[in-house]
Scaffold this motif. Structure first.
Motif, PDB file in Angstrom:
ATOM      1  N   VAL A  76      63.754 108.511   3.059  1.00 52.08           N
ATOM      2  CA  VAL A  76      63.412 109.831   3.793  1.00 52.08           C
ATOM      3  C   VAL A  76      64.043 110.948   3.089  1.00 52.08           C
ATOM      4  CG1 VAL A  76      63.980 110.972   5.915  1.00 52.08           C
ATOM      5  CG2 VAL A  76      63.197 108.530   5.805  1.00 52.08           C
ATOM      6  N   ARG A  77      65.206 110.707   2.494  1.00 53.14           N
ATOM      7  CA  ARG A  77      65.962 112.051   1.690  1.00 53.14           C
ATOM      8  C   ARG A  77      65.061 112.378   0.696  1.00 53.14           C
ATOM      9  NH1 ARG A  77      70.623 109.581   3.615  1.00 53.14           N
ATOM     10  NH2 ARG A  77      70.912 108.317   1.837  1.00 53.14           N
ATOM     11  N   ALA A  78      65.029 111.298  -0.231  1.00 53.64           N
ATOM     12  CA  ALA A  78      64.376 111.510  -1.495  1.00 53.64           C
ATOM     13  C   ALA A  78      62.913 112.016  -1.324  1.00 53.64           C
ATOM     14  CB  ALA A  78      64.234 110.062  -2.322  1.00 53.64           C
ATOM     15  N   MET A  79      62.129 111.609  -0.383  1.00 56.29           N
ATOM     16  CA  MET A  79      60.702 112.244  -0.304  1.00 56.29           C
ATOM     17  C   MET A  79      60.889 113.677   0.294  1.00 56.29           C
ATOM     18  SD  MET A  79      58.132 110.079  -0.841  1.00 56.29           S
ATOM     19  CE  MET A  79      56.750 110.789   0.071  1.00 56.29           C
ATOM     20  N   ASN A  80      61.845 113.975   0.978  1.00 59.53           N
ATOM     21  CA  ASN A  80      61.745 115.353   1.501  1.00 59.53           C
ATOM     22  C   ASN A  80      62.724 116.166   0.451  1.00 59.53           C
ATOM     23  OD1 ASN A  80      60.890 114.826   4.129  1.00 59.53           O
ATOM     24  ND2 ASN A  80      62.879 114.432   4.962  1.00 59.53           N
ATOM     25  N   THR A  81      63.283 115.704  -0.464  1.00 58.68           N
ATOM     26  CA  THR A  81      64.009 116.438  -1.480  1.00 58.68           C
ATOM     27  C   THR A  81      62.634 116.853  -2.604  1.00 58.68           C
ATOM     28  OG1 THR A  81      65.712 115.417  -1.422  1.00 58.68           O
ATOM     29  CG2 THR A  81      65.391 116.524  -3.406  1.00 58.68           C
ATOM     30  N   ARG A  82      61.492 116.007  -2.559  1.00 58.25           N
ATOM     31  CA  ARG A  82      60.256 116.521  -3.490  1.00 58.25           C
ATOM     32  C   ARG A  82      59.298 117.548  -2.945  1.00 58.25           C
ATOM     33  NH1 ARG A  82      61.823 115.857  -8.328  1.00 58.25           N
ATOM     34  NH2 ARG A  82      59.582 116.126  -8.714  1.00 58.25           N
ATOM     35  N   LEU A  83      59.393 116.994  -1.449  1.00 58.55           N
ATOM     36  CA  LEU A  83      57.956 117.673  -0.591  1.00 58.55           C
ATOM     37  C   LEU A  83      58.301 119.097  -0.437  1.00 58.55           C
ATOM     38  CD1 LEU A  83      57.426 114.786   1.847  1.00 58.55           C
ATOM     39  CD2 LEU A  83      55.798 115.515   0.234  1.00 58.55           C
ATOM     40  N   PRO A  84      57.136 119.895  -0.153  1.00 58.11           N
ATOM     41  CA  PRO A  84      57.449 121.220   0.516  1.00 58.11           C
ATOM     42  C   PRO A  84      58.077 121.246   1.722  1.00 58.11           C
ATOM     43  CG  PRO A  84      54.953 120.607   0.008  1.00 58.11           C
ATOM     44  CD  PRO A  84      55.902 119.584  -0.449  1.00 58.11           C
ATOM     45  N   GLU A  85      58.398 122.435   1.963  1.00 57.42           N
ATOM     46  CA  GLU A  85      59.166 122.396   3.502  1.00 57.42           C
ATOM     47  C   GLU A  85      58.173 122.429   4.592  1.00 57.42           C
ATOM     48  OE1 GLU A  85      61.458 125.842   3.265  1.00 57.42           O
ATOM     49  OE2 GLU A  85      63.167 125.102   2.561  1.00 57.42           O
ATOM     50  N   ASP A  86      56.964 122.541   4.314  1.00 54.11           N
ATOM     51  CA  ASP A  86      56.257 122.198   5.696  1.00 54.11           C
ATOM     52  C   ASP A  86      55.744 121.096   5.832  1.00 54.11           C
ATOM     53  OD1 ASP A  86      54.578 122.643   3.332  1.00 54.11           O
ATOM     54  OD2 ASP A  86      53.556 124.500   4.181  1.00 54.11           O
ATOM     55  N   ILE A  87      56.042 120.002   4.940  1.00 56.62           N
ATOM     56  CA  ILE A  87      55.715 118.556   5.101  1.00 56.62           C
ATOM     57  C   ILE A  87      57.057 117.852   5.080  1.00 56.62           C
ATOM     58  CG2 ILE A  87      54.465 116.510   4.134  1.00 56.62           C
ATOM     59  CD1 ILE A  87      52.674 118.460   2.737  1.00 56.62           C
ATOM     60  N   ARG A  88      57.411 117.194   6.163  1.00 55.37           N
ATOM     61  CA  ARG A  88      58.793 116.347   6.354  1.00 55.37           C
ATOM     62  C   ARG A  88      58.541 114.867   6.751  1.00 55.37           C
ATOM     63  NH1 ARG A  88      62.620 118.681   3.663  1.00 55.37           N
ATOM     64  NH2 ARG A  88      60.544 119.183   2.601  1.00 55.37           N
ATOM     65  N   VAL A  89      59.008 114.047   6.018  1.00 56.50           N
ATOM     66  CA  VAL A  89      59.231 112.492   6.322  1.00 56.50           C
ATOM     67  C   VAL A  89      60.155 112.556   7.434  1.00 56.50           C
ATOM     68  CG1 VAL A  89      59.567 110.328   5.576  1.00 56.50           C
ATOM     69  CG2 VAL A  89      58.191 111.660   4.070  1.00 56.50           C
ATOM     70  N   THR A  90      59.874 112.031   8.423  1.00 54.12           N
ATOM     71  CA  THR A  90      60.820 112.014   9.644  1.00 54.12           C
ATOM     72  C   THR A  90      61.603 110.473   9.741  1.00 54.12           C
ATOM     73  OG1 THR A  90      59.279 111.601  11.212  1.00 54.12           O
ATOM     74  CG2 THR A  90      59.719 113.825  10.928  1.00 54.12           C
ATOM     75  N   SER A  91      60.843 109.632   9.477  1.00 55.99           N
ATOM     76  CA  SER A  91      61.368 108.430   9.302  1.00 55.99           C
ATOM     77  C   SER A  91      60.813 107.397   8.288  1.00 55.99           C
ATOM     78  CB  SER A  91      61.448 107.614  10.615  1.00 55.99           C
ATOM     79  OG  SER A  91      60.114 107.158  11.104  1.00 55.99           O
ATOM     80  N   ALA A  92      61.256 106.404   7.914  1.00 53.06           N
ATOM     81  CA  ALA A  92      60.705 105.244   7.005  1.00 53.06           C
ATOM     82  C   ALA A  92      61.144 103.977   7.363  1.00 53.06           C
ATOM     83  CB  ALA A  92      61.074 105.641   5.519  1.00 53.06           C
ATOM     84  N   ALA A  93      60.447 102.738   7.213  1.00 50.05           N
ATOM     85  CA  ALA A  93      60.631 101.622   7.297  1.00 50.05           C
ATOM     86  C   ALA A  93      59.877 100.604   6.403  1.00 50.05           C
ATOM     87  CB  ALA A  93      60.254 101.149   8.644  1.00 50.05           C
ATOM     88  N   ILE A  94      60.413  99.628   6.020  1.00 53.81           N
ATOM     89  CA  ILE A  94      59.789  98.725   4.991  1.00 53.81           C
ATOM     90  C   ILE A  94      59.325  97.643   5.960  1.00 53.81           C
ATOM     91  CG2 ILE A  94      60.303  96.843   3.514  1.00 53.81           C
ATOM     92  CD1 ILE A  94      62.861  98.176   2.386  1.00 53.81           C
ATOM     93  N   VAL A  95      57.695  97.394   5.807  1.00 56.87           N
ATOM     94  CA  VAL A  95      56.670  96.635   6.661  1.00 56.87           C
ATOM     95  C   VAL A  95      56.432  95.390   5.779  1.00 56.87           C
ATOM     96  CG1 VAL A  95      56.608  98.548   8.309  1.00 56.87           C
ATOM     97  CG2 VAL A  95      55.060  98.347   6.345  1.00 56.87           C
ATOM     98  N   ALA A  96      55.768  94.800   6.556  1.00 57.09           N
ATOM     99  CA  ALA A  96      54.900  93.580   5.991  1.00 57.09           C
ATOM    100  C   ALA A  96      53.819  94.058   5.059  1.00 57.09           C
ATOM    101  CB  ALA A  96      54.395  92.542   7.103  1.00 57.09           C
ATOM    102  N   PRO A  97      53.452  93.242   4.141  1.00 54.30           N
ATOM    103  CA  PRO A  97      52.575  93.640   3.036  1.00 54.30           C
ATOM    104  C   PRO A  97      51.224  93.916   3.549  1.00 54.30           C
ATOM    105  CG  PRO A  97      53.590  91.626   2.271  1.00 54.30           C
ATOM    106  CD  PRO A  97      54.037  91.947   3.626  1.00 54.30           C
ATOM    107  N   ASP A  98      50.956  93.436   4.770  1.00 54.72           N
ATOM    108  CA  ASP A  98      49.599  93.372   5.368  1.00 54.72           C
ATOM    109  C   ASP A  98      49.476  94.659   6.286  1.00 54.72           C
ATOM    110  OD1 ASP A  98      51.063  92.444   7.230  1.00 54.72           O
ATOM    111  OD2 ASP A  98      49.441  90.969   8.040  1.00 54.72           O
TER     112      ASP A  98
END
Lengths: 246, 246
Positions: A76-98
């Motif tokens: 979440v933090r790493a994505m938001n550091t790279r993204l413009p301020e008008d796009i925010r990742v608010t949560s992340a999870a590792i999920v099943a490959p399917d």
């Protein structure tokens, strides 16, 4: 290799839409730039569906595969550091490959925000559509309820021929709530045709102004109705992809 | 000839400030263009005071003289037809010829909006400042209360030498309210120095983070304190001229 599911909020004002475009900036393009930087290789980011130019999201869901496993909170933090301020990742999870953001989705909720008063305050302008003529919210709720159920929504699609299989969709709820000058629309369904939500809201605004009767929704959705109805599309700026259900 | 008093709301994001500038767009410049068109002659529009680049207003008050008497309701509509959408006249009245938006003002209220959470949602971004580190609202309220009363606010002015007569001002109330991640500051006073509100809020944020003690406000305002304190200025985007009192 780990598959990540991200929730993404965005202000769509400055973008040509979710999908990557050659002509200008897109949400998907910005997400792929950020994810590819973190993955140290070109990464494909897949969304639960497209949103049009100028449409916003409270919680768009995307997935992508990252060869370097990164803890979700760091993602979440790493994505938001790279993204413009008008796009925010608010949560992340590792999920099943399917897991697939689009194919695994069971349904979606969209919301539409409209300010109904003689003057639109400048602070509302970025995220609220505006109608200065008084609208009848009760009539709009009556009409909105008639969208619920299983119907052929071809009259409410900008281009029914674009749909690959069918223009039949299921809507489970459609509410219209007024609070002073603020009117909010919330619609849930298993999926939506191209511009379907804005077409339905556009039609409800005609009902709210008294140009159409609530019953006319049922007539348009009737199987015997001609498939050529021209339905006005409500402006993009009031529309949010609110939630994706899995 | 009729003197008009207008309440004006604006999104200051795209402007160099209230005051007319040669280098780019200003609120006053846009208002004068619209008013001059309606008056069919060059009109001077006078505000209750300046707001800086990027600062917004819920109700800036301006006055101007119009040789053609126009009913106030028509004045609101006619101005809004000519103005850009991020500037809206919200009300108009014909006032006595000696009414002066600046000189007749008895006081002003400013509000400052800050979002205090790890992630700033894109929909908040246009009108909320942001701090991702947890802030102690109680300590900020303690410190804010210490600004109340009659004080020499030179340490909280960007340029005390710019003030013509005195850097003493009176603050009647200063509240800090938290509601979840939303922190709002409301300050009322008889007038404010250049960048005083943003300097006071900037200092309160230092108190909220624990970098300064609430009592240090009293020390800075103490007459014996050196007039060289460097106080950080909070970003413009969270600040609104909220109300002008007459």
């Amino acid at each position: 290799m780990a598959r990540y599911k991200l929730a993404v909020a965005y202000d769509g004002t400055a973008y040509l839409g979710f999908q990557i475009q050659n002509q200008g900036p897109s949400i998907q393009g910005e997400l792929e730039k950020a994810a590819s930087y973190l993955a140290c290789e070109q990464v494909r980011v897949n969304g639960s569906g497209r949103t049009d130019a100028g449409v916003h999201a409270r919680a768009q869901i995307v997935h992508f595969d990252c060869p370097k496993p990164i803890p979700p909170a760091s993602m979440v933090r790493a994505m938001n550091t790279r993204l413009p301020e008008d796009i925010r990742v608010t949560s992340a999870a590792i999920v099943a490959p399917d897991f697939d953001a689009r194919r695994s989705a069971k349904g979606k909720e969209y919301r539409y925000f409209l300010y109904n008063a003689p003057i639109l305050p400048p602070v509302m302008r970025p995220f609220w559509a505006w109608d200065h003529k008084p609208l009848d919210a009760d009539a709009m709720q009556d009409a909105a309820s008639r969208f619920c159920g299983n119907h052929d929504f071809a009259p409410f699609s900008a281009n029914p021929h674009r749909e690959l299989f069918t223009t039949v969709r299921y809507i489970s709820s459609f509410s219209v709530k007024r609070s002073g000058p603020r009117i909010s629309f919330a619609v849930r369904g298993d999926g939506f045709l191209y511009k379907q939500v804005r077409s339905m809201v556009g039609y409800l605004l005609r009902v709210g102004r008294g140009s159409e009767k609530p019953e006319s929704v049922s007539e348009l959705l009737d199987e015997a109705a001609p498939r050529t109805a021209r339905v006005p599309t409500a402006p993009a700026c009031g529309l949010f992809l609110w939630k994706v259900f899995y």
